[in-house]
Design an enzyme around this catalytic site. Sequence first.
Site, mmCIF file in Angstrom:
data_model
loop_
_atom_site.group_PDB
_atom_site.id
_atom_site.type_symbol
_atom_site.label_atom_id
_atom_site.label_comp_id
_atom_site.label_asym_id
_atom_site.label_seq_id
_atom_site.Cartn_x
_atom_site.Cartn_y
_atom_site.Cartn_z
ATOM 1 N N LYS A 108 15.927 31.496 17.644
ATOM 2 C CA LYS A 108 17.057 32.021 16.859
ATOM 3 C C LYS A 108 18.055 30.898 16.671
ATOM 4 C CE LYS A 108 18.199 36.236 15.428
ATOM 5 N NZ LYS A 108 17.244 37.335 15.231
HETATM 6 N N1 GLU Z 1 16.321 38.009 11.887
HETATM 7 C C1 GLU Z 1 15.229 38.942 11.887
HETATM 8 C C2 GLU Z 1 14.935 39.455 13.282
HETATM 9 O O1 GLU Z 1 15.806 39.516 14.120
HETATM 10 C C3 GLU Z 1 14.016 38.376 11.168
HETATM 11 C C4 GLU Z 1 13.431 37.136 11.755
HETATM 12 C C5 GLU Z 1 12.358 36.473 10.893
HETATM 13 O O2 GLU Z 1 11.989 37.021 9.863
HETATM 14 O O3 GLU Z 1 11.920 35.402 11.303
HETATM 15 O O4 GLU Z 1 13.860 39.919 13.581
#
Ligand code: GLU
Length: 422
Positions: A108
Amino acid sequence: MTAGGQRSLHEAAVAQFHHAADLIDLEPRYREILSYPKNEIIVNFPVTLDDGTLKVFTGYRIQHNNILGPFKGGLRFHPDVDLDEVRALAAWMTFKTALVALPFGGAKGGLTIDPADYSEGEMRRVVRRFTHALGSNIGPDHDIPAPDMGTSSQTMDWLMDTYANMSSPGFRQSVKGVVTGKSVAVGGSVGREEATGRGVLYSLRHWCGEKDVRLDELSIAVQGFGNVGSHFAVLAAEAGCVIRGVADHTGTVVNEEGIDVEKLRVWVAEHGGVADFAGADAVDTEELFALDVDVLVPAALENQLTVERAKTFSGRLVIEAANGPTTPDAVDYLLNQGVEIVPDILANAGGVIVSYFEWLQNKSARAWSFDDVDKRLRELVWQAHDKVVHCVRERDCSRRDAAYIVALDRLVDVYNRRGIFP
Ligand code: GLU
């Protein structure tokens, strides 16, 4: 621990996986590895603002684990972003991708910023400079960002373009998969925008099938009306659910007969929030949790469903559309009361699932139809739920523990086969 003696978000995330690890007597070495992020990248980069002054921003990319495939996870732009939050969100991605059987790890990123305070030109420079600062720490087969709170397909388009321009000319066309969640014209996938909301609806459908309940018998309260909450609310209303209340950072609106969420979406696009929407009554935020509804869908930030709020909830089901929305003591309280919780890593996996489809499309230079995307999304969500429900029955544990056990089984199997280097 935080200064107030409370568990930090990352500690709470680690405790969740330890709880499940205890149930399966996870080997200590795997517990140890998964308790830490693999890499923590912190970058400080300058951006010239429109008035000519310069501001240095601090950005994070936490790469938690990549034993199953490239690091994968969103980029969050929000004033409350800090290292602890991004660490927790990165760990949740590892378990989420493992649970839904994607060939990805977990990561993240984040930037402590309120995008509303900056012009479009300033945001474009921020994104380009952040991408430049991350440099080779991201890549289509290494670490693949995506949208999260405060970022959008526009952010991903700028990020991809910057990365492509930083690549040597012969590779510029083959690096589209460095991010997912791009606009369709730039190489994104149809269905990615609403994928997380659609996955939440499939989670609700699966639960309805288990309990022999009809979707059009259910009333719902939704906290958060951003990408996830708004798409979910519109899809759920289309399926016949009554959306009795919606809250966001500007206010809370309720309507016993059901809110016209399509109209609410138009209102929010024009006015920036649900406040003052004419088709519903304005109430205090706390009242959202006390509404007479069957299902509560927290789709905003972490730690929103506190034990105080949980005590006022009279429904049967919480679906965690946000990451980490329920505090640990609220989880204990709700489970004791017999309220079921579909955990975040299962409920909101639709986004990263369609991100995987986008990445595959970029690799093969093909574009799938909406029906292909939707069918495969539903399949992966369904299979993960089936596995979780099977594990719940087998071990008599919560859905959250079961989700972690399914994810841990996959991770441990691969660790056992590959071994720990050297
Ligand atoms: N931000 C989204 C999540 O928390 C999507 C992550 C992604 O598509 O890589 O799952």
